[in-house]
Write an enzyme that holds these catalytic residues in place. Structure first.
Site, PDB file in Angstrom:
ATOM      1  N   CYS A 244       0.832  -1.206   0.000  1.00 48.21           N
ATOM      2  CA  CYS A 244       0.000   0.000   0.000  1.00 48.21           C
ATOM      3  C   CYS A 244       0.864   1.252   0.000  1.00 48.21           C
ATOM      4  CB  CYS A 244      -0.928   0.003   1.213  1.00 48.21           C
ATOM      5  SG  CYS A 244      -2.222  -1.255   1.146  1.00 48.21           S
ATOM      6  N   CYS A 436      13.878   9.219  -7.166  1.00 50.27           N
ATOM      7  CA  CYS A 436      12.575   8.577  -7.011  1.00 50.27           C
ATOM      8  C   CYS A 436      12.111   8.808  -5.576  1.00 50.27           C
ATOM      9  CB  CYS A 436      12.642   7.087  -7.351  1.00 50.27           C
ATOM     10  SG  CYS A 436      13.685   6.127  -6.222  1.00 50.27           S
TER      11      CYS A 436
END
Length: 483
Positions: A244, A436
């Site tokens: 998640c 990132c």
């Protein structure tokens, strides 16, 4: 020869007759077990006559006055009734995982009147949990989730050695975890201890739900419900598992699945013994943005070669207790595909020292030199990004790298069209820094960009920002949004 053929035919006939007799015996056993379960259910019925149930002339009731008020609207549902409520009060339910699934499941099971709830979770509460893990509050950030969800339980970590001793005291298990290794461990333990298992998962806008090992027949009994290994004999590739935290999750989605887990647990507790042929196992799939949002897929019965619930099972309580079953090894560990050398990595702090005028500080501006490529997907890039950074999603880079790998080895690799003009220019040697979210995808991207020839044979520096944007927040900008 003729005698041998007659012998074979006779043996086949005997086998067929024996199999038919065995099938008949199994049917008789199923009927007997159903009858025994019904008798047991009747034995638990509480009947209070006019003369009984009185203390000093005052009539007593099987439930407290407050319980009748609290559960009255639930008890008038025919499938529950007084006897169902009494079963709920005496039930013991273990919930493994006090996160997005476990919180609503625990909330509704407690609200339904389940007598004993157990929680197992080793994580602590984070701010990013609060939008969906409804038992936790801001004041509990940093506390163990178990302590936050239910104050009298202590924090516990689930291991193969201790799982049986934890599970044995409960009637039904809810799997509210989010990693394959733990899911296999929970399922194996539930099967070996004869416990029904309600398993659910949720990611982004979708969820899945299964009731496994129901009915919980002994190992080797094909009439029992399938286990997690029966449905998924092989774990997914480790690098394909998305959490998640990385994939995202809508709070109402995981809440829906947790509530459905609680509902299935109540059904198992209050219902009489299930007939496998009348209630075949199924997988419920929920997709929030589909019409209709729910669909059901029928599951196969127990696998004849299952490692835990077949007659030839290799996973036993003994293998769990001695720790010979390595679930992490079985599921694999997601490894970094392309770990860079120290020379190919730079910390945010070192980047600011090396390019003091170009790196943004406290709202400052950045020039186009050097170039910072942000390889997060666009939806994350739109949440927050470094000023003048270029968004090239990692999925785009990997797709181009795959095409390049399939090209003629003798041909000069052509640069992809999605590259900005200044990067694709043959004269450009300005350094490229890839960033990132956490510093993992950026390393893979650097490798791929070099394979595409962006480093000009070593004339241009191509490296990643170590630790990603999380490190940027820690070292450069404490106000950087953390999501």
């Amino acid at each position: 020869m003729e005698n041998l053929e007659q012998t074979c035919a006779s043996l086949r006939a005997q086998i067929a007759a024996t199999e038919a007799q065995l099938a008949g015996l199994k049917r008789e056993l199923e009927i007997a077990e159903q009858a025994a379960a019904d008798v047991k259910a009747q034995d638990t019925t509480i009947t209070i006559t006019a003369d009984e149930g009185r203390i000093n002339g005052t009539r007593t009731w099987p439930l407290l006055s407050e319980e009748y008020k609290r559960y009255g609207r639930q008890m008038i549902v025919p499938q529950v009734g007084l006897q169902g409520q009494l079963k709920l009060r005496s039930a013991r339910v273990l919930i493994v995982g006090a996160g997005g699934l476990g919180c609503p499941a625990a909330l509704y099971l407690a609200g339904a009147g389940v007598g004993t709830l157990g929680l197992v979770d080793g994580d602590t509460v984070e701010n990013s949990n609060l939008h969906r893990q409804v038992l936790h509050r801001s004041k509990n950030v940093g506390k163990f989730k178990v302590d936050s969800a239910i104050e009298y339980l202590r924090e516990a970590h689930l291991t193969p050695q201790e799982a049986p001793s934890i599970f044995k005291d409960y009637d039904i298990i809810l799997d509210c975890t989010d990693n394959p290794a733990t899911r296999y461990l929970i399922s194996d333990t539930a099967v070996l201890l004869g416990k029904p298992l309600v398993s659910a998962s949720a990611l982004r806008t979708e969820g899945q739900l299964m009731v496994l090992n129901y009915p919980p027949r002994p190992v080797g009994d094909k009439s029992g419900g399938p286990c997690y290994r029966c449905v998924f004999p092989k774990p997914p590739p480790a690098n394909s598992v998305v959490s998640c935290a990385d994939g995202g999750i809508l709070g109402p989605v995981v809440g829906t699945m947790g509530v459905l887990q609680a509902l299935e647990a109540i059904k198992v507790i209050t219902s009489p013994a299930v007939n496998p042929s009348a209630s075949p196992p199924s997988l419920l799939i929920f997709s929030a943005y589909s019409t209709p949002p729910f669909r059901t897929i029928r599951l196969r019965a127990r696998r004849a070669n299952c490692a835990v619930c077949s007659a030839d099972a290799s996973v036993t309580l003994e293998t769990l207790k001695i720790g010979s079953t390595d679930y992490v090894f079985f599921c694999g560990v997601a490894g970094l595909e392309a770990t860079l050398s120290p020379e190919e990595r730079i910390s945010p702090l070192e980047l600011r020292k090396r390019h003091p005028k170009e790196v943004p500080q406290d709202g400052g501006s950045i020039s186009k030199e050097p170039t910072i490529i942000d390889v997060r997907e666009k939806v994350q890039f739109d949440i927050c990004n470094l000023e003048h950074s270029v968004n090239i999603p990692i999925s785009t880079i990997l797709s181009s790298a795959s095409n390049a790998a399939n090209a003629d080895a003798n041909a000069q690799p052509s640069l992809p069209s999605w590259l900005p003009r200044e990067l694709a220019s043959a004269d450009s040697t300005n350094p490229i820094y890839v960033v990132c979210r956490h510093g993992n995808d950026s390393q893979i991207a650097v490798r791929r960009l070099k394979e595409l020839g962006l480093d000009r044979g070593g004339q241009r520096y191509v490296g990643d920002i170590q630790g990603g944007l999380r490190a940027w927040r820690e070292q450069i900008d404490p106000d950087w949004p953390e999501y």
